[in-house]
Design an enzyme around this catalytic site. Structure first.
Site, PDB file in Angstrom:
ATOM      1  N   LYS A   1       5.060   2.418  -1.500  1.00  0.00           N
ATOM      2  CA  LYS A   1       3.726   2.980  -1.295  1.00  0.00           C
ATOM      3  C   LYS A   1       3.653   3.537   0.122  1.00  0.00           C
ATOM      4  O   LYS A   1       4.168   2.928   1.065  1.00  0.00           O
ATOM      5  CB  LYS A   1       2.630   1.940  -1.509  1.00  0.00           C
ATOM      6  CG  LYS A   1       2.412   1.573  -2.964  1.00  0.00           C
ATOM      7  CD  LYS A   1       1.246   0.597  -3.131  1.00  0.00           C
ATOM      8  CE  LYS A   1       1.037   0.242  -4.596  1.00  0.00           C
ATOM      9  NZ  LYS A   1      -0.095  -0.722  -4.761  1.00  0.00           N
ATOM     10  N   GLU A   2       3.035   4.704   0.262  1.00  0.00           N
ATOM     11  CA  GLU A   2       2.868   5.320   1.570  1.00  0.00           C
ATOM     12  C   GLU A   2       1.401   5.620   1.815  1.00  0.00           C
ATOM     13  O   GLU A   2       0.635   5.867   0.879  1.00  0.00           O
ATOM     14  CB  GLU A   2       3.682   6.606   1.677  1.00  0.00           C
ATOM     15  CG  GLU A   2       3.230   7.718   0.748  1.00  0.00           C
ATOM     16  CD  GLU A   2       3.954   9.029   1.001  1.00  0.00           C
ATOM     17  OE1 GLU A   2       4.912   9.043   1.779  1.00  0.00           O
ATOM     18  OE2 GLU A   2       3.525  10.053   0.414  1.00  0.00           O
TER      19      GLU A   2
ATOM     20  N   LYS B   1       1.198  16.577   9.202  1.00  0.00           N
ATOM     21  CA  LYS B   1       0.840  15.427   8.359  1.00  0.00           C
ATOM     22  C   LYS B   1       1.841  14.305   8.597  1.00  0.00           C
ATOM     23  O   LYS B   1       3.041  14.538   8.657  1.00  0.00           O
ATOM     24  CB  LYS B   1       0.834  15.804   6.875  1.00  0.00           C
ATOM     25  CG  LYS B   1       0.424  14.641   5.964  1.00  0.00           C
ATOM     26  CD  LYS B   1       0.191  15.083   4.523  1.00  0.00           C
ATOM     27  CE  LYS B   1       1.473  15.288   3.774  1.00  0.00           C
ATOM     28  NZ  LYS B   1       1.243  15.549   2.330  1.00  0.00           N
TER      29      LYS B   1
ATOM     30  N   TYR C   1      10.348   1.291  -6.020  1.00  0.00           N
ATOM     31  CA  TYR C   1       9.112   1.992  -5.696  1.00  0.00           C
ATOM     32  C   TYR C   1       8.755   1.766  -4.240  1.00  0.00           C
ATOM     33  O   TYR C   1       9.320   0.912  -3.552  1.00  0.00           O
ATOM     34  CB  TYR C   1       7.957   1.497  -6.590  1.00  0.00           C
ATOM     35  CG  TYR C   1       7.272   0.267  -6.045  1.00  0.00           C
ATOM     36  CD1 TYR C   1       6.080   0.379  -5.329  1.00  0.00           C
ATOM     37  CD2 TYR C   1       7.847  -0.997  -6.183  1.00  0.00           C
ATOM     38  CE1 TYR C   1       5.472  -0.752  -4.791  1.00  0.00           C
ATOM     39  CE2 TYR C   1       7.251  -2.121  -5.651  1.00  0.00           C
ATOM     40  CZ  TYR C   1       6.055  -2.002  -4.958  1.00  0.00           C
ATOM     41  OH  TYR C   1       5.461  -3.098  -4.413  1.00  0.00           O
TER      42      TYR C   1
END
Length: 206
Positions: free
Chosen positions: A117-118, A130, A115
């Protein structure tokens, strides 16, 4: 650290025939208008000292208006499309899609990661740009201290009707010196997969 990406492939032709293409300006003529916008010989005949002007394409062309592409790429909608396709799951930890939004990305088995996270660090609706950076897991677990993905949607200047646009995805990274070997994990394949799934969705929903 300085990074280099290379590809090697077997070609079922004699080496001399491959060199007649790759080792001359014939290659420039072949890729011009295809993977590159244009390749123009400024001077020379293909030997040492030859100078060419390379014009890159602005990104992958999509036959939908830029505003429609941005509604997908520039919001949380892109995560919904990628979940179950290129990623196992995409869960919003906090935020509504604006700067500061954090998502948990669960990678598919066999990807090399569990996994990550961003965090959305930039969401520019006016210019349709973006940026997101890894803040936990993923590349940060193997010695990277920066892994940033930038998405840019650009109007197609040659389309007077505004019915198409260009999508450009860029990865910027930095890896600690003691983990330089892990730079090989950075490839364009994930970007190509994301654009393939997202652009197909855009075309089907147009």
């Amino acid at each position: 650290m300085f990074g280099t990406l290379s590809e090697e492939a077997e070609v079922n032709v004699p080496a001399s025939k491959a060199w007649a293409l790759y080792g001359t300006i014939a290659l420039a003529k072949l890729v011009s208008g295809k993977i590159l916008q244009a390749v123009d010989v400024v001077e020379g005949d293909g030997g040492p000292g030859t100078v060419v002007n390379i014009t890159c394409k602005p990104g992958a062309e999509v036959k939908v208006p830029a505003s429609k592409a941005w509604v997908l790429y520039g919001t949380l909608e892109i995560g919904k499309i990628l979940a179950g396709t290129t990623l196992e799951a995409v869960d919003v930890v906090e935020g509504d899609g604006g700067p500061g939004t954090i998502q948990k990305l669960t990678f598919k088995t066999g990807s090399g990661f569990t996994y990550g996270k961003e965090k959305f660090t930039k969401v520019d609706n006016a210019n349709m740009i973006k940026e997101s950076e890894a803040i936990e897991g993923g590349f940060l677990d193997i010695g990277f201290d920066l892994y940033r993905v930038r998405i840019e949607i650009k109007e197609n200047p040659k389309d007077g009707l505004g019915a198409s646009c260009f999508v450009k995805l860029t990865v910027e990274y930095n890896v600690k010196e003691e983990f330089v070997a892990n730079a090989s994990f950075v490839t364009t394949e994930p970007l190509i997969a994301i654009m393939s799934v997202a652009n197909e969705h855009l075309l089907k929903s147009s």
